[in-house]
Every structure is written in C-alpha cells, then in structure tokens.
Design a protein around this motif. Structure first.
Motif, PDB file in Angstrom:
ATOM      1  N   GLU A 190       0.765  -1.089   0.033  1.00  0.00           N
ATOM      2  CA  GLU A 190       0.326   0.502  -0.222  1.00  0.00           C
ATOM      3  C   GLU A 190       0.852   1.505  -0.408  1.00  0.00           C
ATOM      4  O   GLU A 190       0.298   2.304  -0.239  1.00  0.00           O
ATOM      5  CB  GLU A 190      -0.915   0.144   0.896  1.00  0.00           C
ATOM      6  N   GLU A 191       2.437   1.701   0.218  1.00  0.00           N
ATOM      7  CA  GLU A 191       2.939   2.185   0.128  1.00  0.00           C
ATOM      8  C   GLU A 191       3.962   2.553  -1.148  1.00  0.00           C
ATOM      9  O   GLU A 191       4.153   3.271  -1.391  1.00  0.00           O
ATOM     10  CB  GLU A 191       4.014   1.843   0.836  1.00  0.00           C
ATOM     11  N   LEU A 192       3.512   1.408  -2.064  1.00  0.00           N
ATOM     12  CA  LEU A 192       3.851   1.779  -3.790  1.00  0.00           C
ATOM     13  C   LEU A 192       2.484   2.642  -4.575  1.00  0.00           C
ATOM     14  O   LEU A 192       1.407   2.622  -4.001  1.00  0.00           O
ATOM     15  CB  LEU A 192       4.263   0.798  -4.233  1.00  0.00           C
ATOM     16  N   VAL A 193       3.007   4.003  -3.945  1.00  0.00           N
ATOM     17  CA  VAL A 193       1.808   4.824  -4.242  1.00  0.00           C
ATOM     18  C   VAL A 193       1.410   5.838  -5.903  1.00  0.00           C
ATOM     19  O   VAL A 193       2.755   5.990  -6.414  1.00  0.00           O
ATOM     20  CB  VAL A 193       1.280   5.699  -3.406  1.00  0.00           C
ATOM     21  N   ALA A 194       0.258   6.566  -6.137  1.00  0.00           N
ATOM     22  CA  ALA A 194       0.247   7.411  -7.699  1.00  0.00           C
ATOM     23  C   ALA A 194       2.097   8.200  -7.202  1.00  0.00           C
ATOM     24  O   ALA A 194       2.081   8.368  -8.749  1.00  0.00           O
ATOM     25  CB  ALA A 194      -0.432   7.441  -7.950  1.00  0.00           C
ATOM     26  N   GLU A 195       1.600   8.441  -6.601  1.00  0.00           N
ATOM     27  CA  GLU A 195       2.404  10.118  -6.996  1.00  0.00           C
ATOM     28  C   GLU A 195       3.209  10.841  -5.301  1.00  0.00           C
ATOM     29  O   GLU A 195       2.147  10.796  -4.235  1.00  0.00           O
ATOM     30  CB  GLU A 195       1.546  11.349  -7.519  1.00  0.00           C
ATOM     31  N   LEU A 196       4.165  10.710  -5.147  1.00  0.00           N
ATOM     32  CA  LEU A 196       4.964  12.165  -4.319  1.00  0.00           C
ATOM     33  C   LEU A 196       5.172  13.350  -4.408  1.00  0.00           C
ATOM     34  O   LEU A 196       5.856  13.208  -5.281  1.00  0.00           O
ATOM     35  CB  LEU A 196       5.646  10.809  -3.099  1.00  0.00           C
ATOM     36  N   PRO A 197       5.791  14.234  -2.832  1.00  0.00           N
ATOM     37  CA  PRO A 197       6.329  15.125  -3.332  1.00  0.00           C
ATOM     38  C   PRO A 197       7.684  15.339  -3.432  1.00  0.00           C
ATOM     39  O   PRO A 197       7.861  13.681  -3.099  1.00  0.00           O
ATOM     40  CB  PRO A 197       5.876  15.941  -1.981  1.00  0.00           C
ATOM     41  N   GLU A 198       8.228  15.882  -4.700  1.00  0.00           N
ATOM     42  CA  GLU A 198       9.307  15.651  -4.958  1.00  0.00           C
ATOM     43  C   GLU A 198      10.366  16.744  -4.887  1.00  0.00           C
ATOM     44  O   GLU A 198       9.896  18.119  -4.841  1.00  0.00           O
ATOM     45  CB  GLU A 198       9.368  14.726  -5.988  1.00  0.00           C
ATOM     46  N   ASP A 199      10.704  16.491  -4.466  1.00  0.00           N
ATOM     47  CA  ASP A 199      12.229  17.563  -4.116  1.00  0.00           C
ATOM     48  C   ASP A 199      13.235  17.767  -5.288  1.00  0.00           C
ATOM     49  O   ASP A 199      13.824  16.731  -5.850  1.00  0.00           O
ATOM     50  CB  ASP A 199      12.979  17.659  -2.463  1.00  0.00           C
TER      51      ASP A 199
END
Length: 203
Positions: free
Chosen positions: A161-170
C-alpha cells in the motif's frame, strides 16, 4: 484539493505501520526474505540495511542475501553526510547505534564502498510509480546514492500500500528504479517501467 506535504505523508505511513497486525507484519517479512533470492539480486555485492521495528523486512532478509552474494554491506552513521558501510556477518554481530539503529561491530568502510554493489536496497516510507522515494527526512540516502555505480539497481523496500501514484518531490531527491513489495515482488518504476525477468510491471 491541496496535495499532502511530505510531513503529512510521513505521519500517515508511520501511523499505519504502528497499527499493523503483528501476524501480517511477520508474513510480509517472510515474503520479502524469500523474494530477494528469486532473481532480484544483481552482482556479487549488495548494499542493504538493518530494518527498524517500523520498517518492512527483518534480519532474515539480510541472511537470505548473505546466502547468495559474496558481501552484504549495511550502513553505519557518522553524523551528517553520506553513509559509511560495514559488512553484515550475522545478527549476533549487530550493536545498538544512534537514531534507534543497529550496526555491525566490524570494520567500517568509507561512503565510496557503495560503488562495489550491483544492487542497493533502500529503506522508505513510501515510493511513487515515478520512483520518487519518501524517506524519514534526514537526507542520509540522498547524500549517499549519488556515489553508487551508474548501473547499480536501486531498490526501495515498502509495503504494497506504500507504492503510490505520486509523492511530493524535491530537487535533491534521488529516484529509485524499482520497488520490492511483499505482494508484488520487484516492480519497475519510472516512465519506462516494463516487465523484465523476475519483475512485475507496475500497474
């Protein structure tokens, strides 16, 4: 709707991990240990890590790795900056270390030792299908992964469940090439994601 910040993502994932049933956790840890011997590993040296209580996997994963490669290297912290490395030779040679970690008591090698690894397993709270990884925020791996061999396989280990569509990126974030999850096995990440032998395509 405003996107969640990294802090909000971290709080959510850690809350779910704390609430995870012990039986489910144990089953997932066994699955991960079995998966690393199923065509995931490349090269004769692997970099991995000693999982904490809230990270997927266990020392069984390290023992499985040690059975199929010549050396397993795990991180040793030496303050801010890139990680140092030491060889994993068994759970009995691990000692308590800063940040709630356990580290080997043997010889410590410099950060450049990561270049010897054909595969690098990286802890994460989550990863998205582009390869953007969410860590704890200390930046150790972002300072370290640039030293890896150019052809090294960068694999982050997360729950399904921790493989997700999109995360914030720096801008300083280093993207992963693969995710290893208990249910899906090795999943290719990034714009060119596709199935290869021993891998499942990201859906």
């Amino acid at each position: 709707m405003q996107a969640r910040s990294k802090t909000e993502w971290r709080q959510q994932v850690l809350s779910r991990r704390r609430a995870l049933d012990a039986g489910v956790r144990a089953a997932e840890d066994r699955a991960l240990a079995e998966l690393v011997t199923a065509g995931v590993v490349t090269g004769s040296v692997a970099c991995a890590y000693v999982p904490t209580a809230l990270e997927p996997g266990s020392v069984d994963l390290l023992d499985a790795l040690a059975g199929i490669v010549r050396r397993v290297l795990v991180p040793v912290t030496r303050g801010p900056g890139p990680l140092f490395w030491s060889e994993y030779t068994g759970a009995g040679q691990l000692a308590d270390a800063p940040y709630g970690l356990r580290e080997p008591t043997g010889t410590v090698f410099g950060p450049e030792e990561i270049r010897s690894a054909g595969i690098v397993f990286v802890p994460a709270l989550a990863v998205d299908r582009r390869g953007v990884r969410l860590g704890r925020g200390a930046g150790f791996y972002d300072r370290t992964l640039g030293l890896a061999a150019q052809d090294a396989r960068l694999v982050t280990v997360v729950r399904d469940e921790e493989l997700v569509a999109e995360l914030p990126e720096d801008a300083h974030d280093v993207r992963m090439g693969w995710a290893l999850t208990p249910g899906s096995g090795l999943v290719r990440l990034g714009d060119q994601a596709c199935s290869s032998p021993g891998e499942n395509a990201a859906e």
